[in-house]
Design a protein around this motif. Sequence first.
Motif, PDB file in Angstrom:
ATOM      1  N   LEU A 121       0.815  -1.220   0.000  1.00 15.84           N
ATOM      2  CA  LEU A 121       0.000   0.000   0.000  1.00 15.84           C
ATOM      3  C   LEU A 121       0.849   1.270   0.000  1.00 15.84           C
ATOM      4  O   LEU A 121       0.312   2.372   0.062  1.00 15.84           O
ATOM      5  CB  LEU A 121      -0.930   0.001   1.217  1.00 15.84           C
ATOM      6  N   GLY A 122       2.155   1.117  -0.030  1.00 13.06           N
ATOM      7  CA  GLY A 122       3.043   2.282  -0.040  1.00 13.06           C
ATOM      8  C   GLY A 122       3.207   2.913   1.327  1.00 13.06           C
ATOM      9  O   GLY A 122       3.503   4.108   1.433  1.00 13.06           O
ATOM     10  N   LEU A 123       3.030   2.133   2.377  1.00 12.96           N
ATOM     11  CA  LEU A 123       3.168   2.644   3.739  1.00 12.96           C
ATOM     12  C   LEU A 123       4.462   2.137   4.354  1.00 12.96           C
ATOM     13  O   LEU A 123       4.751   0.949   4.307  1.00 12.96           O
ATOM     14  CB  LEU A 123       1.994   2.175   4.607  1.00 12.96           C
ATOM     15  N   SER A 124       5.208   3.055   4.940  1.00 10.97           N
ATOM     16  CA  SER A 124       6.425   2.646   5.640  1.00 10.97           C
ATOM     17  C   SER A 124       6.057   2.256   7.064  1.00 10.97           C
ATOM     18  O   SER A 124       4.966   2.575   7.535  1.00 10.97           O
ATOM     19  CB  SER A 124       7.439   3.793   5.653  1.00 10.97           C
ATOM     20  N   PRO A 125       6.970   1.580   7.771  1.00 11.54           N
ATOM     21  CA  PRO A 125       6.690   1.208   9.169  1.00 11.54           C
ATOM     22  C   PRO A 125       6.416   2.417  10.061  1.00 11.54           C
ATOM     23  O   PRO A 125       5.758   2.290  11.082  1.00 11.54           O
ATOM     24  CB  PRO A 125       7.948   0.474   9.611  1.00 11.54           C
ATOM     25  N   SER A 126       6.910   3.598   9.680  1.00 13.31           N
ATOM     26  CA  SER A 126       6.706   4.785  10.518  1.00 13.31           C
ATOM     27  C   SER A 126       5.345   5.452  10.287  1.00 13.31           C
ATOM     28  O   SER A 126       4.937   6.295  11.078  1.00 13.31           O
ATOM     29  CB  SER A 126       7.820   5.801  10.274  1.00 13.31           C
ATOM     30  N   SER A 129      -1.460   4.260  10.036  1.00 10.24           N
ATOM     31  CA  SER A 129      -2.556   4.036   9.091  1.00 10.24           C
ATOM     32  C   SER A 129      -3.886   4.058   9.833  1.00 10.24           C
ATOM     33  O   SER A 129      -4.083   3.310  10.794  1.00 10.24           O
ATOM     34  CB  SER A 129      -2.390   2.680   8.404  1.00 10.24           C
ATOM     35  N   ILE A 130      -4.777   4.932   9.402  1.00  9.22           N
ATOM     36  CA  ILE A 130      -6.144   4.970   9.924  1.00  9.22           C
ATOM     37  C   ILE A 130      -7.018   4.423   8.812  1.00  9.22           C
ATOM     38  O   ILE A 130      -7.083   4.985   7.719  1.00  9.22           O
ATOM     39  CB  ILE A 130      -6.564   6.396  10.333  1.00  9.22           C
ATOM     40  N   THR A 131      -7.685   3.324   9.099  1.00  7.28           N
ATOM     41  CA  THR A 131      -8.374   2.571   8.051  1.00  7.28           C
ATOM     42  C   THR A 131      -9.854   2.430   8.334  1.00  7.28           C
ATOM     43  O   THR A 131     -10.259   2.179   9.469  1.00  7.28           O
ATOM     44  CB  THR A 131      -7.756   1.159   7.930  1.00  7.28           C
ATOM     45  N   PHE A 132     -10.654   2.602   7.298  1.00 10.14           N
ATOM     46  CA  PHE A 132     -12.082   2.314   7.366  1.00 10.14           C
ATOM     47  C   PHE A 132     -12.319   1.010   6.621  1.00 10.14           C
ATOM     48  O   PHE A 132     -11.981   0.893   5.447  1.00 10.14           O
ATOM     49  CB  PHE A 132     -12.899   3.434   6.705  1.00 10.14           C
ATOM     50  N   LEU A 133     -12.886   0.035   7.302  1.00 11.90           N
ATOM     51  CA  LEU A 133     -13.247  -1.239   6.690  1.00 11.90           C
ATOM     52  C   LEU A 133     -14.749  -1.420   6.864  1.00 11.90           C
ATOM     53  O   LEU A 133     -15.240  -1.409   7.987  1.00 11.90           O
ATOM     54  CB  LEU A 133     -12.536  -2.412   7.371  1.00 11.90           C
ATOM     55  N   GLY A 134     -15.459  -1.572   5.778  1.00 11.33           N
ATOM     56  CA  GLY A 134     -16.900  -1.780   5.916  1.00 11.33           C
ATOM     57  C   GLY A 134     -17.638  -1.606   4.612  1.00 11.33           C
ATOM     58  O   GLY A 134     -17.038  -1.380   3.555  1.00 11.33           O
ATOM     59  N   ARG A 135     -18.944  -1.692   4.707  1.00  9.57           N
ATOM     60  CA  ARG A 135     -19.786  -1.480   3.528  1.00  9.57           C
ATOM     61  C   ARG A 135     -19.869   0.001   3.225  1.00  9.57           C
ATOM     62  O   ARG A 135     -19.689   0.835   4.101  1.00  9.57           O
ATOM     63  CB  ARG A 135     -21.192  -2.036   3.770  1.00  9.57           C
ATOM     64  N   GLY A 150      -9.513  15.557   7.039  1.00 11.34           N
ATOM     65  CA  GLY A 150      -9.263  17.001   7.055  1.00 11.34           C
ATOM     66  C   GLY A 150      -8.811  17.508   8.411  1.00 11.34           C
ATOM     67  O   GLY A 150      -8.152  18.534   8.505  1.00 11.34           O
ATOM     68  N   ALA A 151      -9.182  16.783   9.461  1.00 15.67           N
ATOM     69  CA  ALA A 151      -8.860  17.225  10.816  1.00 15.67           C
ATOM     70  C   ALA A 151      -7.457  16.822  11.260  1.00 15.67           C
ATOM     71  O   ALA A 151      -6.858  17.488  12.095  1.00 15.67           O
ATOM     72  CB  ALA A 151      -9.887  16.650  11.797  1.00 15.67           C
ATOM     73  N   ILE A 152      -6.937  15.747  10.713  1.00 20.47           N
ATOM     74  CA  ILE A 152      -5.606  15.265  11.112  1.00 20.47           C
ATOM     75  C   ILE A 152      -4.624  15.582   9.990  1.00 20.47           C
ATOM     76  O   ILE A 152      -4.694  15.021   8.915  1.00 20.47           O
ATOM     77  CB  ILE A 152      -5.624  13.747  11.394  1.00 20.47           C
ATOM     78  N   ARG A 153      -3.717  16.490  10.274  1.00 20.54           N
ATOM     79  CA  ARG A 153      -2.755  16.920   9.257  1.00 20.54           C
ATOM     80  C   ARG A 153      -1.337  16.593   9.721  1.00 20.54           C
ATOM     81  O   ARG A 153      -0.592  17.456  10.142  1.00 20.54           O
ATOM     82  CB  ARG A 153      -2.899  18.407   9.005  1.00 20.54           C
ATOM     83  N   ASP A 154      -1.019  15.333   9.657  1.00 17.86           N
ATOM     84  CA  ASP A 154       0.293  14.858  10.060  1.00 17.86           C
ATOM     85  C   ASP A 154       0.860  14.069   8.891  1.00 17.86           C
ATOM     86  O   ASP A 154       0.205  13.155   8.390  1.00 17.86           O
ATOM     87  CB  ASP A 154       0.139  13.961  11.302  1.00 17.86           C
ATOM     88  N   PRO A 155       2.072  14.391   8.423  1.00 16.20           N
ATOM     89  CA  PRO A 155       2.624  13.694   7.265  1.00 16.20           C
ATOM     90  C   PRO A 155       2.860  12.201   7.493  1.00 16.20           C
ATOM     91  O   PRO A 155       3.008  11.443   6.532  1.00 16.20           O
ATOM     92  CB  PRO A 155       3.943  14.421   6.989  1.00 16.20           C
ATOM     93  N   GLN A 156       2.891  11.771   8.744  1.00 16.81           N
ATOM     94  CA  GLN A 156       3.088  10.346   9.024  1.00 16.81           C
ATOM     95  C   GLN A 156       1.771   9.567   9.076  1.00 16.81           C
ATOM     96  O   GLN A 156       1.764   8.361   9.251  1.00 16.81           O
ATOM     97  CB  GLN A 156       3.832  10.158  10.351  1.00 16.81           C
ATOM     98  N   VAL A 157       0.650  10.273   8.911  1.00 11.84           N
ATOM     99  CA  VAL A 157      -0.662   9.612   8.972  1.00 11.84           C
ATOM    100  C   VAL A 157      -1.177   9.377   7.554  1.00 11.84           C
ATOM    101  O   VAL A 157      -1.152  10.272   6.715  1.00 11.84           O
ATOM    102  CB  VAL A 157      -1.675  10.468   9.770  1.00 11.84           C
ATOM    103  N   PHE A 159      -4.509   7.586   5.389  1.00 16.04           N
ATOM    104  CA  PHE A 159      -5.890   7.104   5.499  1.00 16.04           C
ATOM    105  C   PHE A 159      -6.146   6.073   4.416  1.00 16.04           C
ATOM    106  O   PHE A 159      -5.770   6.270   3.256  1.00 16.04           O
ATOM    107  CB  PHE A 159      -6.867   8.277   5.341  1.00 16.04           C
ATOM    108  N   LEU A 160      -6.766   4.997   4.789  1.00 13.00           N
ATOM    109  CA  LEU A 160      -7.079   3.930   3.847  1.00 13.00           C
ATOM    110  C   LEU A 160      -8.569   3.635   3.932  1.00 13.00           C
ATOM    111  O   LEU A 160      -9.107   3.415   5.018  1.00 13.00           O
ATOM    112  CB  LEU A 160      -6.282   2.668   4.187  1.00 13.00           C
TER     113      LEU A 160
END
Length: 179
Positions: A121-126, A129-135, A150-157, A159-160
């Motif tokens: 997914l192009g994610l490094s160990p650092s 990942s905040i992930t939504f899984l569902g319908r 939009g509320a979380i502006r951190d380059p290490q975060v 969203f999937l």
Amino acid sequence: IDYRIWKHEPRYRVHGHLGQVWRAMSFYRRHRVDIVAMSYDCLGWRPAEILAARLAGIPVIQHCQQVTEEASPYTRYSTLILTCSEFVRSRSSFGAVPTECLYDIVAIDRFGHGQDIRRDLGLSPSHLSITFLGRKRRSKGLDVFVSLTGAIRDPQVRFLLAVQRTGRPNVDTYDDSEL
């Protein structure tokens, strides 16, 4: 917590509806039932069991996981309706019955045997990942997830969004262009 599961009787065999009410009341008394909890599939569609509980002074709590625009007339005998999300609660019509939102839980240990796909997914160990899984349904809280982006502006975060596209669409389903 001690519990009993009520055996489903699809037809009222003896003395029709009144017989089924009596059968349910007997079950409640025999097992000293203190509360009757029903899931969405029963919402208002177990009239004999609901009436028996109310006649016996037993609270009836029903759990609803879908928007219900027109509830069964028997829903009014419920003590409380619990919904799985604020979306379902705010868009449903249960008359004067009190409603509360009780978010569903997930058994995290069920997911402990998966494979690490972060690299795919192009994610490094650092990265976090905040992930939504569902319908892809509004009632699943997808809007809350999107608001986080939009509320979380951190380059290490990162969203999937992983949604299930199967199932029968209804008024609660996002179409592809909305998604």
